[in-house]
Motif scaffolding. Structure first.
Motif, mmCIF file in Angstrom:
data_model
loop_
_atom_site.group_PDB
_atom_site.id
_atom_site.type_symbol
_atom_site.label_atom_id
_atom_site.label_comp_id
_atom_site.label_asym_id
_atom_site.label_seq_id
_atom_site.Cartn_x
_atom_site.Cartn_y
_atom_site.Cartn_z
ATOM 1 N N GLY B 15 50.873 35.071 102.239
ATOM 2 C CA GLY B 15 49.599 34.683 101.530
ATOM 3 C C GLY B 15 48.223 35.144 102.137
ATOM 4 O O GLY B 15 47.308 34.794 101.902
ATOM 5 N N MET B 16 48.346 36.322 103.195
ATOM 6 C CA MET B 16 47.277 36.715 103.961
ATOM 7 C C MET B 16 46.674 37.716 103.102
ATOM 8 O O MET B 16 47.404 38.577 102.392
ATOM 9 C CB MET B 16 47.998 37.244 105.274
ATOM 10 N N ILE B 17 45.610 38.004 103.330
ATOM 11 C CA ILE B 17 44.796 39.130 102.828
ATOM 12 C C ILE B 17 44.042 39.997 104.241
ATOM 13 O O ILE B 17 43.646 39.298 105.147
ATOM 14 C CB ILE B 17 43.664 38.794 101.729
ATOM 15 N N MET B 18 43.950 41.041 103.943
ATOM 16 C CA MET B 18 42.946 41.840 104.884
ATOM 17 C C MET B 18 41.798 42.341 104.001
ATOM 18 O O MET B 18 41.922 42.944 102.967
ATOM 19 C CB MET B 18 43.847 43.019 105.334
ATOM 20 N N ILE B 19 40.633 41.910 104.544
ATOM 21 C CA ILE B 19 39.522 42.415 104.041
ATOM 22 C C ILE B 19 38.674 43.545 104.727
ATOM 23 O O ILE B 19 38.947 43.453 105.894
ATOM 24 C CB ILE B 19 38.508 41.137 104.146
ATOM 25 N N GLN B 20 38.268 44.438 104.113
ATOM 26 C CA GLN B 20 37.662 45.445 104.748
ATOM 27 C C GLN B 20 36.138 45.927 104.122
ATOM 28 O O GLN B 20 36.051 45.823 103.095
ATOM 29 C CB GLN B 20 38.550 46.943 104.705
ATOM 30 N N ALA B 21 35.112 46.179 104.931
ATOM 31 C CA ALA B 21 34.027 46.747 104.582
ATOM 32 C C ALA B 21 33.467 47.740 105.545
ATOM 33 O O ALA B 21 33.491 47.497 106.693
ATOM 34 C CB ALA B 21 32.942 45.553 104.653
ATOM 35 N N ASN B 22 33.230 48.871 104.538
ATOM 36 C CA ASN B 22 32.477 50.118 105.578
ATOM 37 C C ASN B 22 30.996 49.984 105.874
ATOM 38 O O ASN B 22 30.608 49.733 104.675
ATOM 39 C CB ASN B 22 32.786 51.370 104.741
ATOM 40 N N LEU B 23 30.679 50.045 107.034
ATOM 41 C CA LEU B 23 29.336 49.761 107.279
ATOM 42 C C LEU B 23 28.695 51.085 107.672
ATOM 43 O O LEU B 23 29.032 51.748 108.919
ATOM 44 C CB LEU B 23 29.029 48.714 108.279
ATOM 45 N N ASP B 24 27.670 51.470 107.105
ATOM 46 C CA ASP B 24 26.965 52.932 107.699
ATOM 47 C C ASP B 24 25.613 52.738 107.572
ATOM 48 O O ASP B 24 24.842 53.620 108.167
ATOM 49 C CB ASP B 24 27.504 53.864 106.552
ATOM 50 N N ASP B 25 25.186 51.208 107.785
ATOM 51 C CA ASP B 25 23.660 51.376 107.664
ATOM 52 C C ASP B 25 23.238 49.903 108.649
ATOM 53 O O ASP B 25 22.335 49.475 108.525
ATOM 54 C CB ASP B 25 22.940 51.247 106.612
ATOM 55 N N MET B 26 24.226 49.431 109.405
ATOM 56 C CA MET B 26 24.132 48.352 110.319
ATOM 57 C C MET B 26 23.997 48.405 111.544
ATOM 58 O O MET B 26 24.734 49.182 112.204
ATOM 59 C CB MET B 26 25.260 47.193 109.952
ATOM 60 N N SER B 27 23.015 47.850 112.240
ATOM 61 C CA SER B 27 23.095 47.770 113.678
ATOM 62 C C SER B 27 24.128 47.133 114.357
ATOM 63 O O SER B 27 24.643 45.976 114.007
ATOM 64 C CB SER B 27 21.933 46.989 114.189
ATOM 65 N N PRO B 28 25.041 48.032 114.932
ATOM 66 C CA PRO B 28 26.256 47.420 115.910
ATOM 67 C C PRO B 28 25.876 46.158 116.699
ATOM 68 O O PRO B 28 26.579 45.376 116.950
ATOM 69 C CB PRO B 28 26.568 48.576 116.845
#
Lengths: 184, 184, 184, 184, 184, 184
Positions: B15-28
């Protein structure tokens, strides 16, 4: 993720797929062209991940996020333009914010601002890169100054000119924005 | 993967999920804070992958492994705290070992040891990082020495003090551990 | 992806799984051995992704692509040979090209050439690495020269010796190859 | 860094150079062969760094650490075997520990152990990978078990069989090892 | 780069060194502790680069930027705390901006702002991370909102409350800031 | 490395510098623009390395290779356009091959070919990316086909039309090319 002009409701699209192909024998020089072709043919996103492959090969993994109805078009490009003998794909659901577009007038040119709403609340606003770059070129000023000014102008516009930042973020009420998180 | 104290059986959680978000404009700079909030809200794991995005952007992909019942809480944080206008997720099954906790007494302090069992056989044992770090600080000794000593002490404890390492690894019998693999 | 000698039809295999394990406390020295064991036990592909984990850890993610019937064998190896207390997996579909094998005779030795067909059209051809490496060693010539010559010889063989490259790529007709893409 | 059998004093070698070449149009398939040739011709170390290059190219940077007297030999290989039109190099000083070699007898075979001394104090000990791998293969046991056992046996040997780990680390006196650091 | 409170003139320090050590057999778990010790002992910066090493090892390269007078202290820590048998270093010059510290009062707490001057002109301003994080925690608001508000408040303060952003950036005159670049 | 049209002798330029700046709080969105400005102001190369920085920050390191006479111009851009409060640089020597430019006529357009000579011997030849891309666009054919055909045509031209590849690589004599390496 995909970029499309105009107003759009927040939604979850569970008909998306992520296509991946590991490339251990392709010139990196071709990657830009491959990505361009994939975007033109309807990819929502294209990116590359550096990976460590067998026999000491510093390869890359091509990633293409696209609607499942565009799978075949993506495959045709990948097989034609890369060195891949196989690819894999899996279903993913995409949750996209409601997006609206606005614009502000900086001293160096007009800049569109993309805003994102989650559950009706403002959570993101982002000046458009190409507009900012053009303004920076035109004005001979640093790109970071254009971004900063565009962000400032948009917040003022949103707030009706008021000085305090935070209350204006939440459109409909006076609760602190992003409050749902604290409720969990 | 998730860390939870106490005894727990080996199991598969689908019942697990992997969430992913690509970030190209966020301060590390914000990444540590984002990860902290996600962990506090129930994420089993949070990590970042360097990716090559369009227009020459060295971005990062946020990855959150979490139970599907926590999807909404994760989304609230991601949309509130990052610059993402969209994220994706997919179902994953997690196979977790049976975990037990023990402790050993090093010259520099007590260290908990987490052990993992696969099909009833011991396959992993790992001194706890925070305990080892505290011991290293207290004793003014290298962290690697604390780990080594904690591992040695735990093996001796497990073996009842006997000198040979290998036979004690398998709890119930005298077969070499991990034997199932050779049977395939 | 999987490498298997002999002729094979283009197909989609939707019984594959991708197994992933995040490793933040394992010596990278062991990775080569782990990959070897996984390949020997039937993995179609094994690769590693550098990831940023909590507490400032530059870890790696192990990725194993394998048929779902081999899941247990992979898990036994991963739990026995790495430091992982848990792993995750998800279903993926693999689209593999029709593969044929040919060979060419370079001045430095015989080299096999693997070719890939998509919808019956030639889209890939790749000299075998181990053959090229052996030829380069034998001949005392650069590996890149062996590849170039092997590719040239194979195209000439395919074309029946004719000089122009492009028309020979398409086997059955005179249309430009990869034409399907343009039709989308 | 360089690996050379036999006893060797701790020293600083300031005649070393680091050679770097950015590769944005080379098949990663060739990297293993290139590294082999460089090592055979005297490179002390060869490694690759994933880099983001212009025009969306996920390239790699070749790094070769070598004594300055071997510069020309390295250049010949790099220009012959890679796609580089230019390379750069800079002087570096290498500080190498005193190295000694010992061996231990595990139940699965003999394993050499490399030890490192800084200012006369033991600071590193590392079982040899190839020996451990062979033992793991021979014994049908996990590689990590071979390492653990080889480390344990060597410490016992070093300590003259005594049980406590720490005091034996410092050869000549009873001060805690690595004490110089605390004195700074 | 180094962080030190108080006013400091722009300068070039050519007495710095960059120390590097390739690690192919160290647990990533130790990296945070190693970095902490190096910073405490005077390192100006510590960071890690993922690298591809021989025999299929996804290693990391430790990088330490430090003044040459601190070389020995860094070496003691590296040899004591990592698995390295050798390290390398080279001279580097560091160009550091003039730094000043200011503070602003956000609705969620006081935030220090670090500013940087190049040739007497303001070129950087950055709210302090730890202050912003504390404010975000205290206020239950997104970290990105704290940053945005801190930046806005500091600009207003710098400008004497005036609304337009750009003219206030340049302290002494009305020329566009960063103008030297255009003069080249 | 630098790209300049026309004939140029093989040489070593020891007046180069490598500038590096670690960025842990800059939007990756700006990287393309920064690189463009640096190239326009005379940088020979600009690239980015993913790095692991303190406090869990997946940052990037900006790298600029440039002649020492252009240091100040690069610094002005870096300080104006990035978020850096400091940068470092070190001297490097660049060894550049003799470069010549030729062209070939593919069925889809003319393509320039850059060739590199080491000690008077041909060691590299590379069709120009932008020309190949234009040809691929014009012809509606895969980019990899254009490259392959351009390479084939250039070799034929170089060889005077002869079929065998290898002897024509060495211009002045019949010895195998890259022979110097074997002589070491």
């Amino acid at each position: 993720m995909a970029f499309d002009h105009g107003h759009r409701e927040e939604h979850v699209d569970d008909g998306m797929i992520m296509i991946q192909a590991n490339l251990d024998d392709m010139s990196p020089e071709w990657c830009g062209h491959v990505a361009d072709l994939l975007f033109e043919a309807g990819a929502n996103d294209v990116f590359w991940i550096p990976i460590y492959m067998k026999k000491g090969r510093p390869g890359v993994m091509l990633n293409v996020l696209v609607h499942s109805t565009r799978l075949e078009a993506m495959e045709d490009i990948i097989f034609a333009e890369t060195t891949s003998f196989g690819l894999r794909y899996t279903s993913v659901a995409c949750h996209r914010l409601e997006r609206r577009f606005d614009e502000v007038h900086t001293p160096w040119g007009t800049v569109r601002v993309k805003t994102g709403y989650h559950g009706g609340r403002l959570v993101e606003y982002a000046p458009e890169y190409e507009d900012c770059r053009r303004a920076a070129r035109n004005g001979g000023v640093p790109l970071k100054m254009v971004y900063e000014e565009a962000r400032r102008l948009w917040r003022m516009k949103e707030a009706g000119g008021a000085e305090r930042f935070e209350p204006q973020l939440a459109g409909e009420d006076k609760n602190p924005p992003f409050g749902r998180r604290n409720g969990n």
